[in-house]
Enzyme design. Sequence first.
Site, PDB file in Angstrom:
ATOM      1  N   ARG A 216      50.689 -14.253 -40.143  1.00  0.00           N
ATOM      2  CA  ARG A 216      51.795 -14.514 -39.209  1.00  0.00           C
ATOM      3  C   ARG A 216      51.248 -15.116 -37.912  1.00  0.00           C
ATOM      4  O   ARG A 216      50.049 -15.290 -37.748  1.00  0.00           O
ATOM      5  CB  ARG A 216      52.537 -13.227 -38.913  1.00  0.00           C
ATOM      6  CG  ARG A 216      51.685 -12.238 -38.131  1.00  0.00           C
ATOM      7  CD  ARG A 216      52.490 -11.015 -37.765  1.00  0.00           C
ATOM      8  NE  ARG A 216      51.865 -10.343 -36.623  1.00  0.00           N
ATOM      9  CZ  ARG A 216      52.095  -9.088 -36.273  1.00  0.00           C
ATOM     10  NH1 ARG A 216      52.928  -8.365 -36.979  1.00  0.00           N
ATOM     11  NH2 ARG A 216      51.508  -8.565 -35.221  1.00  0.00           N
ATOM     12  N   ASP A 237      44.067 -11.647 -44.513  1.00  0.00           N
ATOM     13  CA  ASP A 237      44.743 -10.679 -43.639  1.00  0.00           C
ATOM     14  C   ASP A 237      44.649  -9.312 -44.297  1.00  0.00           C
ATOM     15  O   ASP A 237      44.198  -9.191 -45.437  1.00  0.00           O
ATOM     16  CB  ASP A 237      46.207 -11.085 -43.389  1.00  0.00           C
ATOM     17  CG  ASP A 237      46.679 -10.652 -41.993  1.00  0.00           C
ATOM     18  OD1 ASP A 237      46.633  -9.438 -41.707  1.00  0.00           O
ATOM     19  OD2 ASP A 237      47.087 -11.519 -41.205  1.00  0.00           O
ATOM     20  N   ASP A 260      40.463  -6.426 -44.803  1.00  0.00           N
ATOM     21  CA  ASP A 260      40.422  -5.911 -43.436  1.00  0.00           C
ATOM     22  C   ASP A 260      39.063  -6.330 -42.877  1.00  0.00           C
ATOM     23  O   ASP A 260      38.021  -5.898 -43.385  1.00  0.00           O
ATOM     24  CB  ASP A 260      40.558  -4.379 -43.462  1.00  0.00           C
ATOM     25  CG  ASP A 260      40.451  -3.768 -42.071  1.00  0.00           C
ATOM     26  OD1 ASP A 260      39.923  -4.432 -41.150  1.00  0.00           O
ATOM     27  OD2 ASP A 260      40.885  -2.612 -41.907  1.00  0.00           O
ATOM     28  N   GLY A 294      43.238 -10.636 -34.523  1.00  0.00           N
ATOM     29  CA  GLY A 294      43.027  -9.967 -33.244  1.00  0.00           C
ATOM     30  C   GLY A 294      44.131  -8.963 -33.002  1.00  0.00           C
ATOM     31  O   GLY A 294      45.234  -9.095 -33.547  1.00  0.00           O
ATOM     32  N   LYS A 299      46.286  -0.271 -22.349  1.00  0.00           N
ATOM     33  CA  LYS A 299      46.375   0.928 -21.489  1.00  0.00           C
ATOM     34  C   LYS A 299      45.511   0.649 -20.276  1.00  0.00           C
ATOM     35  O   LYS A 299      44.492  -0.028 -20.391  1.00  0.00           O
ATOM     36  CB  LYS A 299      45.778   2.163 -22.197  1.00  0.00           C
ATOM     37  CG  LYS A 299      46.723   2.933 -23.079  1.00  0.00           C
ATOM     38  CD  LYS A 299      47.578   3.911 -22.286  1.00  0.00           C
ATOM     39  CE  LYS A 299      48.548   4.599 -23.240  1.00  0.00           C
ATOM     40  NZ  LYS A 299      49.782   5.011 -22.621  1.00  0.00           N
ATOM     41  N   LEU A 300      45.886   1.214 -19.149  1.00  0.00           N
ATOM     42  CA  LEU A 300      44.981   1.126 -17.996  1.00  0.00           C
ATOM     43  C   LEU A 300      43.676   1.821 -18.367  1.00  0.00           C
ATOM     44  O   LEU A 300      43.683   2.805 -19.117  1.00  0.00           O
ATOM     45  CB  LEU A 300      45.600   1.818 -16.783  1.00  0.00           C
ATOM     46  CG  LEU A 300      46.863   1.172 -16.202  1.00  0.00           C
ATOM     47  CD1 LEU A 300      47.368   1.973 -15.011  1.00  0.00           C
ATOM     48  CD2 LEU A 300      46.596  -0.272 -15.791  1.00  0.00           C
ATOM     49  N   LEU A 301      42.601   1.347 -17.802  1.00  0.00           N
ATOM     50  CA  LEU A 301      41.283   1.904 -18.143  1.00  0.00           C
ATOM     51  C   LEU A 301      41.265   3.424 -17.981  1.00  0.00           C
ATOM     52  O   LEU A 301      40.720   4.137 -18.826  1.00  0.00           O
ATOM     53  CB  LEU A 301      40.204   1.263 -17.245  1.00  0.00           C
ATOM     54  CG  LEU A 301      38.785   1.797 -17.449  1.00  0.00           C
ATOM     55  CD1 LEU A 301      38.251   1.454 -18.825  1.00  0.00           C
ATOM     56  CD2 LEU A 301      37.851   1.252 -16.377  1.00  0.00           C
ATOM     57  N   ASN A 303      43.450   5.523 -18.429  1.00  0.00           N
ATOM     58  CA  ASN A 303      44.186   6.235 -19.490  1.00  0.00           C
ATOM     59  C   ASN A 303      43.728   5.830 -20.895  1.00  0.00           C
ATOM     60  O   ASN A 303      44.333   6.222 -21.889  1.00  0.00           O
ATOM     61  CB  ASN A 303      45.695   5.931 -19.381  1.00  0.00           C
ATOM     62  CG  ASN A 303      46.255   6.381 -18.052  1.00  0.00           C
ATOM     63  OD1 ASN A 303      45.824   7.397 -17.521  1.00  0.00           O
ATOM     64  ND2 ASN A 303      47.188   5.623 -17.500  1.00  0.00           N
ATOM     65  N   TYR A 358      40.737  -5.353 -24.434  1.00  0.00           N
ATOM     66  CA  TYR A 358      41.025  -6.676 -25.005  1.00  0.00           C
ATOM     67  C   TYR A 358      40.249  -7.772 -24.267  1.00  0.00           C
ATOM     68  O   TYR A 358      39.613  -8.635 -24.891  1.00  0.00           O
ATOM     69  CB  TYR A 358      42.538  -6.919 -24.891  1.00  0.00           C
ATOM     70  CG  TYR A 358      43.033  -8.213 -25.476  1.00  0.00           C
ATOM     71  CD1 TYR A 358      43.181  -8.363 -26.852  1.00  0.00           C
ATOM     72  CD2 TYR A 358      43.380  -9.282 -24.654  1.00  0.00           C
ATOM     73  CE1 TYR A 358      43.667  -9.555 -27.393  1.00  0.00           C
ATOM     74  CE2 TYR A 358      43.860 -10.466 -25.182  1.00  0.00           C
ATOM     75  CZ  TYR A 358      44.006 -10.596 -26.553  1.00  0.00           C
ATOM     76  OH  TYR A 358      44.482 -11.774 -27.077  1.00  0.00           O
TER      77      TYR A 358
HETATM   78  N1  LIG Z   1      49.988 -14.751 -28.651  1.00  0.00           N
HETATM   79  C1  LIG Z   1      49.337 -15.076 -27.549  1.00  0.00           C
HETATM   80  O1  LIG Z   1      49.940 -15.447 -26.540  1.00  0.00           O
HETATM   81  C2  LIG Z   1      47.825 -15.041 -27.549  1.00  0.00           C
HETATM   82  C3  LIG Z   1      47.171 -15.365 -26.360  1.00  0.00           C
HETATM   83  C4  LIG Z   1      45.791 -15.349 -26.330  1.00  0.00           C
HETATM   84  C5  LIG Z   1      45.075 -15.036 -27.470  1.00  0.00           C
HETATM   85  N2  LIG Z   1      45.720 -14.712 -28.618  1.00  0.00           N
HETATM   86  C6  LIG Z   1      44.897 -14.405 -29.798  1.00  0.00           C
HETATM   87  O2  LIG Z   1      45.322 -15.197 -30.891  1.00  0.00           O
HETATM   88  C7  LIG Z   1      45.083 -14.495 -32.106  1.00  0.00           C
HETATM   89  C8  LIG Z   1      46.372 -14.427 -32.911  1.00  0.00           C
HETATM   90  O3  LIG Z   1      47.358 -13.787 -32.110  1.00  0.00           O
HETATM   91  P1  LIG Z   1      48.898 -13.628 -32.552  1.00  0.00           P
HETATM   92  O4  LIG Z   1      49.693 -13.624 -31.308  1.00  0.00           O
HETATM   93  O5  LIG Z   1      49.204 -14.590 -33.610  1.00  0.00           O
HETATM   94  O6  LIG Z   1      48.846 -12.115 -33.103  1.00  0.00           O
HETATM   95  P2  LIG Z   1      49.646 -11.445 -34.314  1.00  0.00           P
HETATM   96  O7  LIG Z   1      49.562  -9.960 -34.058  1.00  0.00           O
HETATM   97  O8  LIG Z   1      50.993 -12.044 -34.486  1.00  0.00           O
HETATM   98  O9  LIG Z   1      48.760 -11.811 -35.597  1.00  0.00           O
HETATM   99  C9  LIG Z   1      47.468 -11.287 -35.789  1.00  0.00           C
HETATM  100  C10 LIG Z   1      47.185 -11.211 -37.271  1.00  0.00           C
HETATM  101  O10 LIG Z   1      45.871 -10.656 -37.423  1.00  0.00           O
HETATM  102  C11 LIG Z   1      45.937  -9.717 -38.464  1.00  0.00           C
HETATM  103  N3  LIG Z   1      44.889  -8.694 -38.331  1.00  0.00           N
HETATM  104  C12 LIG Z   1      44.832  -7.711 -37.415  1.00  0.00           C
HETATM  105  N4  LIG Z   1      43.778  -6.913 -37.678  1.00  0.00           N
HETATM  106  C13 LIG Z   1      43.180  -7.403 -38.770  1.00  0.00           C
HETATM  107  C14 LIG Z   1      42.058  -6.982 -39.531  1.00  0.00           C
HETATM  108  N5  LIG Z   1      41.362  -5.904 -39.205  1.00  0.00           N
HETATM  109  N6  LIG Z   1      41.699  -7.735 -40.599  1.00  0.00           N
HETATM  110  C15 LIG Z   1      42.415  -8.835 -40.949  1.00  0.00           C
HETATM  111  N7  LIG Z   1      43.489  -9.256 -40.278  1.00  0.00           N
HETATM  112  C16 LIG Z   1      43.874  -8.546 -39.200  1.00  0.00           C
HETATM  113  C17 LIG Z   1      47.319  -9.096 -38.355  1.00  0.00           C
HETATM  114  O11 LIG Z   1      47.712  -8.436 -39.555  1.00  0.00           O
HETATM  115  C18 LIG Z   1      48.155 -10.308 -38.006  1.00  0.00           C
HETATM  116  O12 LIG Z   1      48.657 -10.935 -39.165  1.00  0.00           O
HETATM  117  C19 LIG Z   1      44.534 -13.135 -31.714  1.00  0.00           C
HETATM  118  O13 LIG Z   1      43.122 -13.168 -31.769  1.00  0.00           O
HETATM  119  C20 LIG Z   1      45.011 -12.977 -30.287  1.00  0.00           C
HETATM  120  O14 LIG Z   1      44.179 -12.101 -29.572  1.00  0.00           O
HETATM  121  C21 LIG Z   1      47.092 -14.706 -28.673  1.00  0.00           C
END
Ligand SMILES: NC(=O)c1ccc[n+]([C@@H]2O[C@H](COP(=O)([O-])OP(=O)(O)OC[C@H]3O[C@@H](n4cnc5c(N)ncnc54)[C@H](O)[C@@H]3O)[C@@H](O)[C@H]2O)c1
Length: 452
Positions: A216, A237, A260, A294, A299-301, A303, A358
């Site tokens: 997704r 995924d 995973d 990702g 959470k604040l540090l 907490n 993060y």
């Molecule tokens: N959305 C934003 O505005 C934004 C901004 C900066 C960075 N990012 C980064 O972009 C990337 C994608 O973000 P997104 O908004 O599409 O997030 P999302 O939560 O919609 O999608 C993340 C996907 O990663 C998968 N995932 C999580 N843990 C996993 C694991 N252990 N093994 C395999 N798959 C796993 C989830 O199942 C999910 O399908 C992430 O790395 C996020 O940190 C997003």
Amino acid sequence: MGDWYRDLANSGVGSTLVGQLGLPRPAVLRRYEPGAPLLTGPAVVGTAGAGRLRETLTRVLEDAGVTVLPGVDDDGGRLAAVLLDATGGTGPADLAAAYEFLAPAVRRLGPSGRVLVLADPPSDADSPAQAAARQALEGLVRSVAKELRNGGTANLLVVPADAGASVPGPVRFFLSGRSAYVDGQVVRLTAADVPAGEDAERPLAGKVAVVTGAARGIGASIARVVARDGAHVVAVDVPAAGDKLAEVANEIGGTAFQLDVTAPDAAQRLVAHLRERRHAGVGPGVDVVVHNAGITRDKLLVNMDAARWNSVMAVNLQAQLDLTQALLDADGVLRPGARVVCVSSQSGIAGNRGQTNYAASKAGVIGMVRAWAPAFAERGATINAVAPGFIVTEMTAKMPFGTREIGSRINSLQQGGLPVDVAETIAWLSRPSAAGVNGQVVRVCGQSFLGA
Ligand SMILES: NC(=O)c1ccc[n+]([C@@H]2O[C@H](COP(=O)([O-])OP(=O)(O)OC[C@H]3O[C@@H](n4cnc5c(N)ncnc54)[C@H](O)[C@@H]3O)[C@@H](O)[C@H]2O)c1
């Protein structure tokens, strides 16, 4: 998930209202569609200094069918792009030529126009004056980017003396609609063997790409764009996202691989899969790896519990380190000319309240990419990071109205980016012609004011 305010500001009545109230007017950005021309109007190329790359720039434009005007005053029409070759300067006096060329040219820039400046690296300068002039271009370009309206962007390519062959691919990206939300960036090129004759529409044909977190959001968009560009995608995924993962993989004719990335045997299973399977008639191995999976556990540090800290580090950083190391170690799996692209975040550059875990993980990704770049270069491969800013996803749609509005407007393009903007940047870094882009962090943030 549209941008109601942008649509209002670009409607008849809304445009007048927005103008009268002095409110920002976010543009409808020019985004790439298959078959679209590189630019939708003429370009002009200027120099400020000896200009050793001028011919290269002109050739890239002419090869793409772009009309290159001999000078800014030659007709009264709009320019689609303004390119300045500022290489070969000796001191601040050369900057006057940059200003004299850019001022009238930028005045004529059309909607979603492009300003692209090429400069020598300050670190290679012969004198403090020369280094000053080179570094000055960074301030100039970042400021032009902030002044442009109507979807225009300005970016800077830093080109060492021996890296001329690395220039065409990045120039095409920054001029095209693929870089719609990449603004105010500085990309440093290196010398590399750049293969000739890339297919502009299917540059990844015959290649295998692994995309993690592909079920997704941004990951699904990356999978679609990389597949559109010709690659066979192994979409990865967690098993819990299996149905959605299968949907994405089926849609793009790819392979779903439930994994995973934090599992103790994740690297071993991925390597085994890539060794055993012959994807789409291509031999074993992988050409492109996109570490996109990702999570956030905010959470604040003060907490923050250990579970939140550890899970974010495990997915966002440790898995990227472990999978990459395993691919490097597995003989013959990472093919020659491989591309690894790691998803970082603006939070990793600017920091963010409630996101110590993060932001630390995403900053760690940047450190990893920079440290690994020389070893990748030795194998004719590259590793880069992409740092998205505010990207409009299901997650941001759930934010409180005020937070979302502010978060999406505090950038030079006055709007949030789309998942496809991140995907296009990753697909560009995955191309053979991006061989000279290594160890870089490219922000896809519309020149966000955070961490700029
Ligand atoms: N959305 C934003 O505005 C934004 C901004 C900066 C960075 N990012 C980064 O972009 C990337 C994608 O973000 P997104 O908004 O599409 O997030 P999302 O939560 O919609 O999608 C993340 C996907 O990663 C998968 N995932 C999580 N843990 C996993 C694991 N252990 N093994 C395999 N798959 C796993 C989830 O199942 C999910 O399908 C992430 O790395 C996020 O940190 C997003």
